[in-house]
Design an enzyme around this catalytic site. Structure first.
Site, mmCIF file in Angstrom:
data_model
loop_
_atom_site.group_PDB
_atom_site.id
_atom_site.type_symbol
_atom_site.label_atom_id
_atom_site.label_comp_id
_atom_site.label_asym_id
_atom_site.label_seq_id
_atom_site.Cartn_x
_atom_site.Cartn_y
_atom_site.Cartn_z
ATOM 1 N N ASP A 106 85.513 -10.784 -63.295
ATOM 2 C CA ASP A 106 86.694 -10.264 -64.000
ATOM 3 C C ASP A 106 86.869 -10.912 -65.358
ATOM 4 O O ASP A 106 87.864 -10.693 -66.039
ATOM 5 C CB ASP A 106 87.963 -10.417 -63.154
ATOM 6 C CG ASP A 106 88.405 -11.856 -63.001
ATOM 7 O OD1 ASP A 106 87.544 -12.757 -63.010
ATOM 8 O OD2 ASP A 106 89.617 -12.095 -62.856
ATOM 9 N N SER A 152 88.358 -11.921 -58.706
ATOM 10 C CA SER A 152 87.708 -12.852 -59.621
ATOM 11 C C SER A 152 86.263 -13.114 -59.188
ATOM 12 O O SER A 152 85.446 -12.224 -59.178
ATOM 13 C CB SER A 152 88.525 -14.143 -59.718
ATOM 14 O OG SER A 152 88.056 -14.952 -60.757
#
Length: 551
Positions: free
Chosen positions: A297, A148
């Site tokens: 992401d 992430s």
């Protein structure tokens, strides 16, 4: 060299599938580098708030092929223990970080070797598409290789259950139990009968659904600047905006293509100070009025708005309020729920209550928010760390659909001659000022997690009667549970009617986090209330910095 540590390292080397990693660990053994081996073996990665996350390096404390292999063995065993049929399919996706392709390949090989059917994403794609596909294809689970918004040296492993939400206890404990026991592993190649690619029409269904729901009627001339922060959201988000009819979208070209080095950013996180500097430069050059920024992401969304002569980066809570205000009427009609976490603003509950919408408050993390409606339907959920769920088809935060929803709202208020800042003012005049601040105190080195635990324990034991000059009216140890929620690490310092402070360790990085919410009396003008909140926030920040600074 500690004999027990040496034996542990040799056992790991015997099962490590990566030639480079084996050689690296052997070199450390040959050099008797006990300090470095302790760092890599003393605190193995474990499933936390968002699965596994850590630096890409050899050994159980790092993300590597061996760690990924063991975790995937744990996933297969978890499915078997729960009596879930792996031939329903496991969705597998990845971002473009360092190691993601190799880790993705490892996941696919282990799943196929374990008899699972695998639906593999065709290329590096945004995280939200994995939980979407879990539900759309009625899969038994989903795995996404991503870290992430973590620093460039990190990678990670997210696991979704069959409801499309991230796993929760005890499922994570079952996966880890089997992962720790993993030995020799059966592998299979993509030529196995169980391998499939995620059908392109499923990805197109996501695109068409979100565009139909959140696209402005007749298109829009709203001037938008967009950045994926060197992540995988770029092409997909740009095409969503184009399909939705936005005719004036400027890409931040220096950050548009995926780049695992994240060369223009100290940290690839739209929350971090300075993360949107290039976006502001690009937006100003073309006269854009709003900036949309996905994290690497694309499951999070940062927003900045041109406010007179300056750019204002919106707080996660402010974006949450904006989205809630735009969705609440539809949610009420459909009988759906809203939800947020304990570290986010309490304003959402007030907004929902006024509209007669059910609203839940959960522990930190979207794995809890996504399930907050129980047997009902979650129409909107958010967390202050820039995570938003705006459509029930994705049971996780989704920075793509959230970007479309924010853009539509900005388009609508612009037609009224207003901005998103004006809408925030309207919300706070209605419900009162709710000044939220997130503070982060990063720890470094092999003792990082010990430093964090020590800081929180020190704050707990000192039992302060005031913070930043504000009287502490109550202290809640979240480890004992609170308001029916399961126990979790953290402390709540209640500041009477003036707000609260929550202190907890990050679930994804080596940080102590403090979450402030200040709710001054609704006396005087909005500006006067905000000034009081700002002064108090500054005093609290100074106090907490002394108490929580690591290192």
């Amino acid at each position: 060299m500690n004999a027990e540590l040496e034996q542990q390292v040799r056992r790991w080397i015997d099962l490590d599938p990566d030639e480079h990693d084996r050689a690296e660990l052997q070199t450390l053994l040959d050099a008797d580098d006990e300090t470095e081996l302790e760092r890599r073996f003393r605190a193995p990665l474990a499933f936390g708030t968002a699965g596994l996350r850590g630096p890409v390096m050899a050994g159980p404390a790092g993300m590597n092929r061996a760690t990924v292999r063991r975790a995937t063995v744990g996933v297969i065993a978890w499915l078997n223990e729960k009596g879930l049929d792996a031939t329903r399919g496991v969705i597998v996706g990845r971002d473009a970080r360092r190691g993601s392709e190799a880790f993705n390949d490892e996941v696919v090989s282990v799943l196929l070797g374990g008899g699972a059917v695998v639906y593999e994403m065709p290329s590096p794609l945004p995280t939200p598409l994995v939980p979407y596909c879990v539900k759309a294809l009625d899969a038994v689970a989903g795995i996404m290789i991503t870290a992430s918004h973590n620093p460039p040296e990190d990678n990670g492993y997210k696991l979704y259950a069959s409801d499309g939400a991230q796993i929760i206890p005890p499922d994570d404990e079952i996966v880890e139990r089997y992962a720790q026991r993993a030995g020799e592993v059966a592998l299979a190649s993509r030529s196995a009968s169980g391998h499939r690619s995620v059908p392109n029409e499923v990805l197109e269904d996501y695109r068409s659904h979100m565009v139909a729901r959140f696209g402005p009627e007749g298109g829009s001339d709203l001037a938008i600047a967009y950045t994926p922060l060197h992540g995988v959201g770029g092409e997909f988000m740009a095409s969503l905006l184009a399909d939705a009819g936005y005719r004036r979208v400027t890409r931040v070209e220096r950050q548009f293509a995926p780049d695992a080095r994240f060369p223009t950013l100290p940290f690839p996180n739209p929350e971090e100070k300075g993360a949107l500097d290039l976006s502001i430069e690009a937006a100003s050059a073309v006269g854009a009025t709003i900036i949309l920024a996905n994290d690497p992401d694309a499951d999070r969304l940062g927003v900045a708005v041109h406010d007179g002569s300056v750019w204002r980066v919106l707080r996660g809570d402010e974006v949450g309020w904006l989205l809630a205000s735009s969705l609440v009427d539809e949610i009420k009609v459909k009988g759906q729920w809203m939800a947020t976490s304990i570290v986010s603003s309490t304003l959402l509950a007030k907004l929902a209550s006024e509209s007669g919408v059910a609203c839940a408050t959960t522990l930190t993390g979207f794995k809890w928010i996504a399930r907050a409606a129980g047997d009902g339907v979650l129409g909107f959920g958010y967390e202050e760390a820039l995570g938003y769920a705006v459509d029930p088809s994705v049971s996780d935060k989704d920075g793509l659909s959230a970007a479309l929803a924010v853009a539509r709202l900005a388009h609508e208020v612009a037609r009224e001659g207003k901005t998103l800042i004006d809408r925030i003012d309207e919300i706070e005049r209605r419900f009162g000022v709710h000044r939220t601040v997130q503070l982060s105190f990063r720890a470094e080195g092999p003792t990082a997690h010990d430093q964090i635990a020590e800081r929180i324990e020190s704050l707990r034991s000192s039992n302060p009667d005031s913070l930043g000059g504000v009287q502490v009216s109550g202290v809640i140890d979240l480890d004992q549970g609170w308001q029916g929620l399961p126990p979790t690490e953290g402390l709540v310092f209640e500041l009477g009617s003036f707000g609260r402070v929550i202190v907890r360790p990050s679930g994804t990085e080596a940080k102590v986090k403090a979450y402030l919410e200040l709710t001054p009396p609704q006396d005087g003008t909005l500006e006067a209330q905000r000034a009081v909140a700002e002064r108090t926030a500054a005093a609290l920040e100074a106090d907490l910095t002394v108490r929580l600074e690591c290192g």
